[in-house]
Design a protein around this motif. Structure first.
Motif, PDB file in Angstrom:
ATOM      1  N   SER A 165      -8.230   9.576   1.356  1.00  0.00           N
ATOM      2  CA  SER A 165      -7.590  10.748   1.956  1.00  0.00           C
ATOM      3  C   SER A 165      -6.174  10.485   2.474  1.00  0.00           C
ATOM      4  O   SER A 165      -5.541  11.380   3.025  1.00  0.00           O
ATOM      5  N   LEU A 194      -2.218  10.213   2.316  1.00  0.00           N
ATOM      6  CA  LEU A 194      -1.273  10.981   1.510  1.00  0.00           C
ATOM      7  C   LEU A 194      -0.792  10.141   0.325  1.00  0.00           C
ATOM      8  O   LEU A 194      -0.341   9.009   0.493  1.00  0.00           O
ATOM      9  N   SER A 201       4.748  10.499  -3.757  1.00  0.00           N
ATOM     10  CA  SER A 201       5.414  11.767  -4.070  1.00  0.00           C
ATOM     11  C   SER A 201       6.595  11.511  -4.995  1.00  0.00           C
ATOM     12  O   SER A 201       7.325  10.533  -4.834  1.00  0.00           O
ATOM     13  N   ASN A 215       7.807   9.547   1.720  1.00  0.00           N
ATOM     14  CA  ASN A 215       7.258  10.727   2.397  1.00  0.00           C
ATOM     15  C   ASN A 215       6.509  10.350   3.672  1.00  0.00           C
ATOM     16  O   ASN A 215       5.624  11.068   4.127  1.00  0.00           O
ATOM     17  N   SER A 260       1.942  14.363   7.148  1.00  0.00           N
ATOM     18  CA  SER A 260       0.493  14.211   7.257  1.00  0.00           C
ATOM     19  C   SER A 260       0.172  12.833   7.840  1.00  0.00           C
ATOM     20  O   SER A 260       0.717  12.448   8.869  1.00  0.00           O
ATOM     21  N   ASN A 261      -0.684  12.046   7.164  1.00  0.00           N
ATOM     22  CA  ASN A 261      -1.083  10.747   7.702  1.00  0.00           C
ATOM     23  C   ASN A 261      -0.333   9.575   7.064  1.00  0.00           C
ATOM     24  O   ASN A 261      -0.708   8.421   7.243  1.00  0.00           O
ATOM     25  N   ALA A 262       0.732   9.874   6.314  1.00  0.00           N
ATOM     26  CA  ALA A 262       1.511   8.822   5.661  1.00  0.00           C
ATOM     27  C   ALA A 262       2.373   8.081   6.674  1.00  0.00           C
ATOM     28  O   ALA A 262       3.030   8.696   7.519  1.00  0.00           O
ATOM     29  N   ALA A 293      -5.054   5.969  -0.513  1.00  0.00           N
ATOM     30  CA  ALA A 293      -4.611   7.213  -1.158  1.00  0.00           C
ATOM     31  C   ALA A 293      -5.119   7.287  -2.600  1.00  0.00           C
ATOM     32  O   ALA A 293      -5.296   6.253  -3.260  1.00  0.00           O
TER      33      ALA A 293
END
Length: 211
Positions: free
Chosen positions: A112, A114, A117, A135, A139-141, A201
């Motif tokens: 889950s 990230l 990108s 990125n 979120s959680n990145a 990820a």
């Protein structure tokens, strides 16, 4: 042929009719013969074995890598078996007996965190360079997430992998490729793992490349 040693009610060894007799630690026993399977190689069975074989061939070079990439799915099965199950269900193409793997549908890591990108790939200079946008912060990145890199050579059944690659904030990683891979079509994957190793990820497929 079986031999009855003590009359019809005594112990015997070997096969008599539809039963097999023997002894274990001085105790006589008998069991029925197993029923023969009328068609042990039906088209459905051969089809499933074929799918299993090509999936195994594709993933086996990345076995050690998959222990990290799929470790969050190792509760009821091994990470490798989890990756096998996913690939069998999602990445097999074609019709029996002409099955193949769709590399773009294979996940070499899953979780889950990230994902990468805006990925890209460059093959100049004899190496493979994987590129992505930073990125982190979304979120959680995190900037310190480590790249999970897998370059697979399905022709030779080999892979070059890194489970602790460049940090997410770096935006790229160069991978040295064996000289004898020149001319082979390679498959490139990029995932991420958190610095503490607790989050992973989904991998991104960066495409097929030839040096």
């Amino acid at each position: 042929m079986g031999t009855i040693k003590k009359g019809i009610l005594g112990g015997f060894s070997g096969k008599v009719g539809t039963v097999v007799g023997g002894s274990w630690k001085g105790i006589s026993y008998m069991r029925s013969l197993p029923q023969k399977v009328k068609n042990p190689r039906t088209e459905g069975q051969v089809s499933q074995r074929t799918k299993f074989a090509i999936t195994m061939f594709y993933l086996k070079p990345m076995t050690a890598f998959l222990r990290t990439g799929w470790k969050l799915y190792a509760n009821k099965q091994s990470p490798f078996n989890a990756a096998m199950s996913y690939t069998l269900a999602n990445a097999i193409t074609g019709n029996y007996p002409d099955y193949d793997i769709d590399p773009s549908k294979v996940l070499v890591s899953r979780g889950s965190l990230l994902p990468a990108s805006n990925t890209d790939i460059d093959t100049s200079g004899g190496n493979i360079t994987l590129m992505w946008d930073d990125n982190s912060g979304i979120s959680n990145a995190k900037a310190t997430d480590k790249a999970l890199v897998a370059i697979l050579n399905p022709i030779k059944g080999e892979a070059v992998c890194d489970t602790a690659g460049a940090e997410r904030m770096t935006g790229s990683q160069s991978v040295s490729i064996p000289a004898d891979w020149t001319g082979d079509e390679l498959q490139a994957y990029l995932g991420f793992i958190s610095e503490d190793g607790k989050e992973v990820a989904n991998s991104m497929y960066l495409g097929a490349v030839t040096l």
